[in-house]
Design an enzyme around this catalytic site. Sequence first.
Site, PDB file in Angstrom:
ATOM      1  N   HIS A  89       0.811  -1.210   0.000  1.00 53.59           N
ATOM      2  CA  HIS A  89       0.000   0.000   0.000  1.00 53.59           C
ATOM      3  C   HIS A  89       0.851   1.269   0.000  1.00 53.59           C
ATOM      4  O   HIS A  89       0.347   2.368  -0.223  1.00 53.59           O
ATOM      5  CB  HIS A  89      -0.940  -0.024   1.215  1.00 53.59           C
ATOM      6  CG  HIS A  89      -2.215   0.739   1.018  1.00 53.59           C
ATOM      7  ND1 HIS A  89      -2.297   1.855   0.210  1.00 53.59           N
ATOM      8  CD2 HIS A  89      -3.472   0.539   1.507  1.00 53.59           C
ATOM      9  CE1 HIS A  89      -3.545   2.319   0.238  1.00 53.59           C
ATOM     10  NE2 HIS A  89      -4.272   1.530   1.004  1.00 53.59           N
ATOM     11  N   ASP A 115      -2.584   1.841  -4.221  1.00 54.50           N
ATOM     12  CA  ASP A 115      -3.757   2.109  -3.400  1.00 54.50           C
ATOM     13  C   ASP A 115      -4.863   1.113  -3.723  1.00 54.50           C
ATOM     14  O   ASP A 115      -4.843   0.465  -4.770  1.00 54.50           O
ATOM     15  CB  ASP A 115      -4.251   3.539  -3.633  1.00 54.50           C
ATOM     16  CG  ASP A 115      -3.202   4.551  -3.177  1.00 54.50           C
ATOM     17  OD1 ASP A 115      -2.439   4.220  -2.235  1.00 54.50           O
ATOM     18  OD2 ASP A 115      -3.123   5.634  -3.777  1.00 54.50           O
TER      19      ASP A 115
END
Lengths: 478, 324
Positions: A451, A455
């Site tokens: 992450h 995203d």
Amino acid sequence: MATETAVDVVMPQMGVSVSEGTVTKWLKQEGEQIEADEALLEISTDKVDTEVPSPASGTLTQILVQEGETVEVGTKLAQIGGAPAANGQAQPAPPEPATAEATAESAAASSSEGETLTAERVAEAAPEPPLAPEHPAAAPEPAGTQPGDGDRDGKSFVSPVVARIASEHGVDPNQVQGSGRGGRVTKKDMLNFIEEGAPAPAPAAPAAPAAPVAEPAEAPAPAAPAPPTQAPPAPQPVVAETGEQLEPMTAMRRGIAEHMRRSLDTSAHVTSAIEVDMSRVVAIRTKLKKEYEKDYGVNPTYLSFVARATVETLREYPWINGEIRGEQIVTRNYVNLGFAVELADGKGLIVPVLKHAEGLNLLGIARGVTDIAQRARDKKLTPDEVQGGTFTITNPGGYGTFHGTPVISQPQAAILGTYAVVKRPWVIQDDRGEDVIAIRPIMNLTLTYDHRLVDGALAGRFLRDLREKLQTWDEAAY
Amino acid sequence: MAEKTYLQAISDGLREEMRRDKRVFVIGEDVGVYGGAFKVTLGFQEEFGAWRVIDAPLSETAIVGGCTGAAIMGMRPVAEMQFADFISCAWDQLVTVAAKQRWRAGTPIPITVRLPSGGGFSGGPFHSQNPESSFAHIPGLKVICPATPEDAKGLLASAIQDPNPCLYFEHKHLYRRIKAEVPDERYETPFGKARIHQEGDDLSVITWGAMVYTAEEAAQQLDGDGVSVEILDLRTLIPWDKQAVLESVRKTSKVLVLHEDTHTGGFGGEIAATIAEEAFEDLDAPVKRITAPDTPVPFSPQLEKAFIPQVEDVVAGLRDLAEY
């Protein structure tokens, strides 16, 4: 007898990041003949297990590193041809005035834990003729008094357990008052000494008889001895409790353990999952299977389809095929696809890489996957083939699992998990646009991504597009 | 629980197995009418009949060979060698046939051979030996050496139930000398699990059979010196409890291996070698062995005392280790 020139066999460099290897098996014994390029031994590194071919033809005169030992790259493992050094003994005989001190030192050294030691020992074992004449010159140093003293005889013998405790706690046994025969330091003496608070060892100067003996540490440290400033204590030896069994970790296991931990410490792991209707793939596969097997001897597995579609999808999602390098984001115009392969004994995992998968069609991928998986199990991979991956696919679905959260292979950005194809009731629209329940082969896919770079929305779009490619498989395009 | 002699425990254990399992039968020289040379099977023939308590001719080969055949046919024979020493006559049947049958043909050979062994009563060279290490060397055989009445009963039950040929060494010197509590109910004592006869911190004695008691007496004498001795009774040599031995070594770092068998090739050598291989870095003294010397067992009481390790010998050995 053998007058041929001696050729050294050394621990090969199995890939840039590999610094050591373990000898797992000698395929020839000392005294046996061997041809150049004939397999001489098997080694295991944290990247690959492989055979090492003989660099020359001749007699295997000497084996210097035994099975199970781990040594640094470049360490001499054996000698082909020539005369065996030092009467065939790996350890050169100590020079004449081998003081008891020296014996004690080597005893202490041989007790410390870990592979570094093994490497040192082997380094010592390699015959170094020039060293020998120098040794006596260096010897007088520890013997401050007359050599024939005899007073230190009992005291200077260090038993194996005392040597081990000494090295674990960084204590010089010479500082301990001995209560054993002839003043020998016993295990009890050693433990008492440590419990009372051993002073930090003098840095690399064991010959310091003038130093105050066992001066009690002034700092109130009753429970734990003051941690030695010099060397951190070696890890406590592992002891099996009743009913437990111990087995040493292989180099591969240690490598996996280190990598998994490091990956979780590096990337921000998040997993998204999607369900894919594989009807079209199943149908096409059924058709292609006969053709591929007949014409090419290759089985077009579901994994090949997923891999092919993944490569195609990754072109539109360069970050998922990317990497964080320092402050930069790396993207590339190619896909090196890693496949997690379980080794046959269930005790290891290796990730061979299919290079430039973007240039392979379905047949090419199916063939490539079959080939590297087989060679991974046969331990025939070259170091290059387990490096340079840009994206990895892991397939734990073979056992029926339908979900997982795999660990990213560093320094990649994501890993795709594929799971069992299962027939499930599925809501679809019929010809009239009405909802009906059909039986469809469904496969779950997971994308575990870093992450820091990827995203959730991006990952979601990637999975959506991948699903679309699989559900509407275009035979002509792939 | 009832207090029983070692011999009584063996006898009761055997009777119990015969009562619960019709496949169990006894065969040996004078085991029937006479009740056995040491009276272990006294009254057995009356209870179980001459077909289950068989007086064999003077042929150990025939006894063990017959047992092997019966085992193949599904029986669970218990042979008695009148003295362990006589087992050498049956070597071929045991070592060549019984020990290898499972390997060759997959047939279990659940035979138990009871071996009254050991010296200490001027039995001379043919009636006093401890030949356990000879058989410990033969893959396929199990070697059992109980020291206590409780173990004598439990290990005998395990031996009879075991699918392999089991050599059960019962020490003659313990027969009526050792008395202890034995559970009334039936139980099996597992093979390969050593028993800590007494716990200690400074020295370990690894032993089995009658030497357990020699070690115990010696350890008592060292109490005064403030030296605490751990005594490990292996109970079975094949399989032997390596883990328990290594644990004890790790604790005390000083080890005495003690056995009544002769020195060279005695099972103590295997134990010492294993300690050297697997616990080298835990040793604070050389592993010491106290054993009988490499001679036949002498007849003369004085010489026999010199032959079998005595309490004084063990005390001296332990002191030597403690002072090292």
